[in-house]
Design a protein around this motif. Structure first.
Motif, PDB file in Angstrom:
ATOM      1  N   SER A 127      23.711  25.562 -27.462  1.00  0.00           N
ATOM      2  CA  SER A 127      22.365  26.410 -27.458  1.00  0.00           C
ATOM      3  C   SER A 127      22.910  28.124 -27.630  1.00  0.00           C
ATOM      4  CB  SER A 127      22.144  26.299 -26.556  1.00  0.00           C
ATOM      5  OG  SER A 127      20.920  24.848 -26.181  1.00  0.00           O
ATOM      6  N   LEU A 128      21.984  29.081 -28.157  1.00  0.00           N
ATOM      7  CA  LEU A 128      22.007  30.163 -27.835  1.00  0.00           C
ATOM      8  C   LEU A 128      21.053  30.278 -26.687  1.00  0.00           C
ATOM      9  CD1 LEU A 128      22.893  33.126 -28.564  1.00  0.00           C
ATOM     10  CD2 LEU A 128      21.679  33.208 -30.921  1.00  0.00           C
ATOM     11  N   ILE A 129      21.390  31.392 -25.387  1.00  0.00           N
ATOM     12  CA  ILE A 129      20.500  31.985 -24.846  1.00  0.00           C
ATOM     13  C   ILE A 129      21.086  33.390 -24.520  1.00  0.00           C
ATOM     14  CG2 ILE A 129      20.489  29.698 -23.723  1.00  0.00           C
ATOM     15  CD1 ILE A 129      22.401  30.952 -21.253  1.00  0.00           C
ATOM     16  N   GLU A 130      19.633  33.552 -24.499  1.00  0.00           N
ATOM     17  CA  GLU A 130      19.628  35.178 -23.957  1.00  0.00           C
ATOM     18  C   GLU A 130      19.668  35.400 -22.429  1.00  0.00           C
ATOM     19  OE1 GLU A 130      16.571  37.987 -25.851  1.00  0.00           O
ATOM     20  OE2 GLU A 130      15.882  38.060 -23.765  1.00  0.00           O
ATOM     21  N   CYS A 131      20.654  36.040 -21.835  1.00  0.00           N
ATOM     22  CA  CYS A 131      21.172  35.670 -20.057  1.00  0.00           C
ATOM     23  C   CYS A 131      20.270  37.983 -19.647  1.00  0.00           C
ATOM     24  CB  CYS A 131      22.026  36.382 -19.453  1.00  0.00           C
ATOM     25  SG  CYS A 131      22.587  34.428 -19.983  1.00  0.00           S
ATOM     26  N   GLN A 132      19.384  37.801 -19.074  1.00  0.00           N
ATOM     27  CA  GLN A 132      19.523  39.192 -18.413  1.00  0.00           C
ATOM     28  C   GLN A 132      20.149  39.763 -16.795  1.00  0.00           C
ATOM     29  OE1 GLN A 132      15.641  40.441 -18.963  1.00  0.00           O
ATOM     30  NE2 GLN A 132      16.428  42.995 -17.862  1.00  0.00           N
ATOM     31  N   LEU A 133      21.002  40.068 -16.837  1.00  0.00           N
ATOM     32  CA  LEU A 133      21.076  40.383 -14.848  1.00  0.00           C
ATOM     33  C   LEU A 133      20.477  41.127 -14.593  1.00  0.00           C
ATOM     34  CD1 LEU A 133      25.069  41.438 -16.153  1.00  0.00           C
ATOM     35  CD2 LEU A 133      24.377  39.140 -15.258  1.00  0.00           C
ATOM     36  N   GLU A 134      19.779  40.226 -13.240  1.00  0.00           N
ATOM     37  CA  GLU A 134      19.425  41.009 -11.860  1.00  0.00           C
ATOM     38  C   GLU A 134      20.878  41.347 -11.036  1.00  0.00           C
ATOM     39  OE1 GLU A 134      16.117  40.806  -9.188  1.00  0.00           O
ATOM     40  OE2 GLU A 134      16.093  39.625 -10.962  1.00  0.00           O
ATOM     41  N   THR A 135      21.450  41.003 -10.745  1.00  0.00           N
ATOM     42  CA  THR A 135      22.585  41.824 -10.303  1.00  0.00           C
ATOM     43  C   THR A 135      24.084  41.755 -11.186  1.00  0.00           C
ATOM     44  OG1 THR A 135      23.015  39.256  -9.839  1.00  0.00           O
ATOM     45  CG2 THR A 135      22.100  40.669  -8.053  1.00  0.00           C
ATOM     46  N   GLY A 136      25.323  42.248 -10.978  1.00  0.00           N
ATOM     47  CA  GLY A 136      26.428  42.651 -11.407  1.00  0.00           C
ATOM     48  C   GLY A 136      27.759  41.489 -10.606  1.00  0.00           C
ATOM     49  N   ARG A 137      27.611  40.663 -10.537  1.00  0.00           N
ATOM     50  CA  ARG A 137      29.035  39.690  -9.388  1.00  0.00           C
ATOM     51  C   ARG A 137      29.952  39.750 -10.444  1.00  0.00           C
ATOM     52  NH1 ARG A 137      27.136  42.075  -5.292  1.00  0.00           N
ATOM     53  NH2 ARG A 137      25.190  41.561  -4.492  1.00  0.00           N
ATOM     54  N   TRP A 169      24.402  38.338 -24.845  1.00  0.00           N
ATOM     55  CA  TRP A 169      23.921  36.949 -25.646  1.00  0.00           C
ATOM     56  C   TRP A 169      24.926  35.740 -25.395  1.00  0.00           C
ATOM     57  CZ3 TRP A 169      21.931  37.223 -31.327  1.00  0.00           C
ATOM     58  CH2 TRP A 169      20.863  37.411 -31.313  1.00  0.00           C
ATOM     59  N   ALA A 170      25.085  34.923 -24.875  1.00  0.00           N
ATOM     60  CA  ALA A 170      25.734  33.115 -24.937  1.00  0.00           C
ATOM     61  C   ALA A 170      25.677  32.121 -25.839  1.00  0.00           C
ATOM     62  CB  ALA A 170      25.842  33.067 -23.798  1.00  0.00           C
ATOM     63  N   ILE A 171      26.769  31.384 -26.246  1.00  0.00           N
ATOM     64  CA  ILE A 171      26.872  30.742 -26.935  1.00  0.00           C
ATOM     65  C   ILE A 171      26.846  29.504 -25.986  1.00  0.00           C
ATOM     66  CG2 ILE A 171      27.618  28.552 -28.668  1.00  0.00           C
ATOM     67  CD1 ILE A 171      27.549  31.576 -30.399  1.00  0.00           C
ATOM     68  N   VAL A 172      26.036  28.159 -25.304  1.00  0.00           N
ATOM     69  CA  VAL A 172      26.609  27.452 -24.484  1.00  0.00           C
ATOM     70  C   VAL A 172      26.681  25.727 -24.852  1.00  0.00           C
ATOM     71  CG1 VAL A 172      26.223  29.276 -23.057  1.00  0.00           C
ATOM     72  CG2 VAL A 172      24.035  26.893 -23.380  1.00  0.00           C
ATOM     73  N   HIS A 173      27.785  24.615 -24.178  1.00  0.00           N
ATOM     74  CA  HIS A 173      27.305  24.213 -24.147  1.00  0.00           C
ATOM     75  C   HIS A 173      26.115  23.006 -23.712  1.00  0.00           C
ATOM     76  CE1 HIS A 173      31.265  23.101 -24.719  1.00  0.00           C
ATOM     77  NE2 HIS A 173      31.708  24.121 -24.480  1.00  0.00           N
ATOM     78  N   GLY A 174      25.442  21.887 -24.563  1.00  0.00           N
ATOM     79  CA  GLY A 174      24.361  21.564 -24.138  1.00  0.00           C
ATOM     80  C   GLY A 174      22.851  22.374 -24.428  1.00  0.00           C
ATOM     81  N   ILE A 216      21.878  36.723  -9.186  1.00  0.00           N
ATOM     82  CA  ILE A 216      20.791  36.460 -10.166  1.00  0.00           C
ATOM     83  C   ILE A 216      20.271  36.349 -11.286  1.00  0.00           C
ATOM     84  CG2 ILE A 216      18.017  36.655 -10.235  1.00  0.00           C
ATOM     85  CD1 ILE A 216      17.612  37.455  -7.229  1.00  0.00           C
ATOM     86  N   THR A 217      20.422  35.212 -12.266  1.00  0.00           N
ATOM     87  CA  THR A 217      20.850  36.030 -13.493  1.00  0.00           C
ATOM     88  C   THR A 217      19.093  34.967 -14.231  1.00  0.00           C
ATOM     89  OG1 THR A 217      22.856  35.472 -13.485  1.00  0.00           O
ATOM     90  CG2 THR A 217      22.069  34.931 -15.799  1.00  0.00           C
ATOM     91  N   HIS A 218      18.658  35.416 -14.687  1.00  0.00           N
ATOM     92  CA  HIS A 218      17.172  35.202 -16.174  1.00  0.00           C
ATOM     93  C   HIS A 218      18.071  34.381 -17.134  1.00  0.00           C
ATOM     94  CE1 HIS A 218      14.732  36.741 -12.617  1.00  0.00           C
ATOM     95  NE2 HIS A 218      15.334  37.604 -12.962  1.00  0.00           N
ATOM     96  N   PHE A 219      16.947  33.237 -17.921  1.00  0.00           N
ATOM     97  CA  PHE A 219      18.149  33.189 -19.158  1.00  0.00           C
ATOM     98  C   PHE A 219      16.704  33.103 -20.165  1.00  0.00           C
ATOM     99  CE2 PHE A 219      17.831  29.191 -16.782  1.00  0.00           C
ATOM    100  CZ  PHE A 219      17.256  28.245 -18.074  1.00  0.00           C
ATOM    101  N   LYS A 220      17.062  32.621 -21.555  1.00  0.00           N
ATOM    102  CA  LYS A 220      15.894  32.710 -22.225  1.00  0.00           C
ATOM    103  C   LYS A 220      16.888  31.243 -23.430  1.00  0.00           C
ATOM    104  CE  LYS A 220      14.073  35.241 -24.468  1.00  0.00           C
ATOM    105  NZ  LYS A 220      12.658  36.200 -25.079  1.00  0.00           N
ATOM    106  N   VAL A 221      15.707  30.451 -23.711  1.00  0.00           N
ATOM    107  CA  VAL A 221      16.809  29.815 -24.771  1.00  0.00           C
ATOM    108  C   VAL A 221      16.236  30.797 -26.187  1.00  0.00           C
ATOM    109  CG1 VAL A 221      16.826  27.526 -25.782  1.00  0.00           C
ATOM    110  CG2 VAL A 221      16.873  27.422 -23.401  1.00  0.00           C
ATOM    111  N   LEU A 222      17.360  30.624 -26.981  1.00  0.00           N
ATOM    112  CA  LEU A 222      16.990  31.038 -28.451  1.00  0.00           C
ATOM    113  C   LEU A 222      16.974  30.210 -29.315  1.00  0.00           C
ATOM    114  CD1 LEU A 222      19.041  34.794 -28.129  1.00  0.00           C
ATOM    115  CD2 LEU A 222      16.419  34.513 -27.384  1.00  0.00           C
ATOM    116  N   GLU A 223      17.423  29.576 -29.372  1.00  0.00           N
ATOM    117  CA  GLU A 223      17.932  28.473 -30.517  1.00  0.00           C
ATOM    118  C   GLU A 223      19.233  27.502 -30.353  1.00  0.00           C
ATOM    119  OE1 GLU A 223      18.841  28.869 -34.970  1.00  0.00           O
ATOM    120  OE2 GLU A 223      19.134  30.572 -33.991  1.00  0.00           O
TER     121      GLU A 223
END
Length: 302
Positions: free
Chosen positions: A221-231, A170-175, A208-215
């Motif tokens: 915004s609060l988003i959910e990120c799912q990692l496909e790689t781990g850099r 979970w991440a709180i992000v700008h914009g 590769i990072t997949h994200f979904k906007v939660l709110e």
């Protein structure tokens, strides 16, 4: 103590590293690959590649140097252990804790705390990060899986390499976003202008990072990120790249941001196959208090 082994191939077939791992339980595939690379494993007195196909009559000599002395001191630091058995530990790392010792952070790390908690941690060639198979940044909170033995380490590292485990942040992000979800596919490497940072660069490693906007809130915004790689710093770099830097991020975010204790990024969900039983394990933990309090304040500002 250093160890030596000698194996004589009869009628077996397959890769060199796989053959050795099936016969010497003390050595993980990862450790075997390191020994081959360092020419501590010889086939018929010659150095061969990891992918060498063994043949009947091959004589394999294995020299295992003593692991570098562990100069990390156990420290009685409280741990939030979510799950533990004879093979793995799942821990909820607090924001502000470094995962393992490094220049500038010689102690008070998660590894120091783990060494006080248990003597059963998978060895690491470097000596300073026993049990550690993946990391999250100092100011990122959340779930980590820890290996307690060599075979568990091999299994967990293999799942990370083949992207079969599950890591959701979970991440709180700008914009604010126009889309509900998306995928960021952009290679990451060292920033050519600032060696302390990572960046999206043409010759970087696939990320590769997949994200979904939660709110969505006012300006955040609060988003959910799912990692496909781990850099290194992957989520932080990718979100800054698309113009939505993680709030509070001192390295990649803007100066005007939400005040906290670093980036508002939390490893919320962790799933993997148990290295011994093969059973799927999945865990979820709520973000730390400051993260939840900030969300509540953003909700009021809508």
């Amino acid at each position: 103590m250093p160890k030596k082994y000698t194996l004589l191939v009869e009628n077996e077939q397959g890769r060199l590293d796989k053959y050795i791992s099936e016969r010497i339980s003390d050595l993980s595939r990862t450790r075997i690959k390191e020994l081959i690379k360092d020419k501590n494993i010889l086939v018929n007195q010659k150095s061969e590649k990891v992918s060498y196909k063994i043949q009947a009559g091959d004589k394999i000599e294995i020299n295992v140097p003593a692991v570098k002395p562990l100069d990390v001191v156990p420290e009685n630091i409280p741990l939030d252990i979510i799950y533990e058995d004879n093979d793995v530990i799942v821990v909820n790392k607090p924001q502000g804790m470094v995962v393992h010792p490094a220049p500038g952070h010689p102690d008070h790390t998660l590894v120091n705390a783990l060494l006080y908690h248990t003597k059963d941690l998978a060895q690491s060639p470097e000596g300073f990060r026993p049990g550690i198979v993946h990391r999250i940044d100092k100011d990122t909170s959340g779930l980590l899986m820890i290996a307690k033995n060599a075979k568990a380490r091999e299994s967990l590292e293999d799942q990370l390499a083949h992207k079969t485990n599950k890591r959701i942040y979970w991440a709180i992000v700008h914009g604010n976003f126009n889309e509900e979800n998306g995928t960021i596919d952009a290679p990451i490497g060292r920033d050519p202008y600032n060696r302390k940072k990572m960046a999206v660069v043409e010759n970087g490693k696939k990320a590769i990072t997949h994200f979904k906007v939660l709110e969505q809130f006012k300006n955040y915004s609060l988003i959910e990120c799912q990692l496909e790689t781990g850099r290194t710093h992957q989520i932080r770099v990718h979100l800054d790249y698309i113009g939505h830097a993680v709030a509070g991020d001192p390295l990649y975010g803007p100066r005007k941001t939400i005040k906290g204790h670093g980036q508002f990024l939390h490893a919320k969900v962790l799933g993997f196959k148990h290295p011994r039983t093969g059973k799927w394990l999945e865990f979820s933990v709520e973000p730390p208090e400051i993260f939840q309090r900030t969300l509540a304040e953003l909700e009021k500002s809508k």
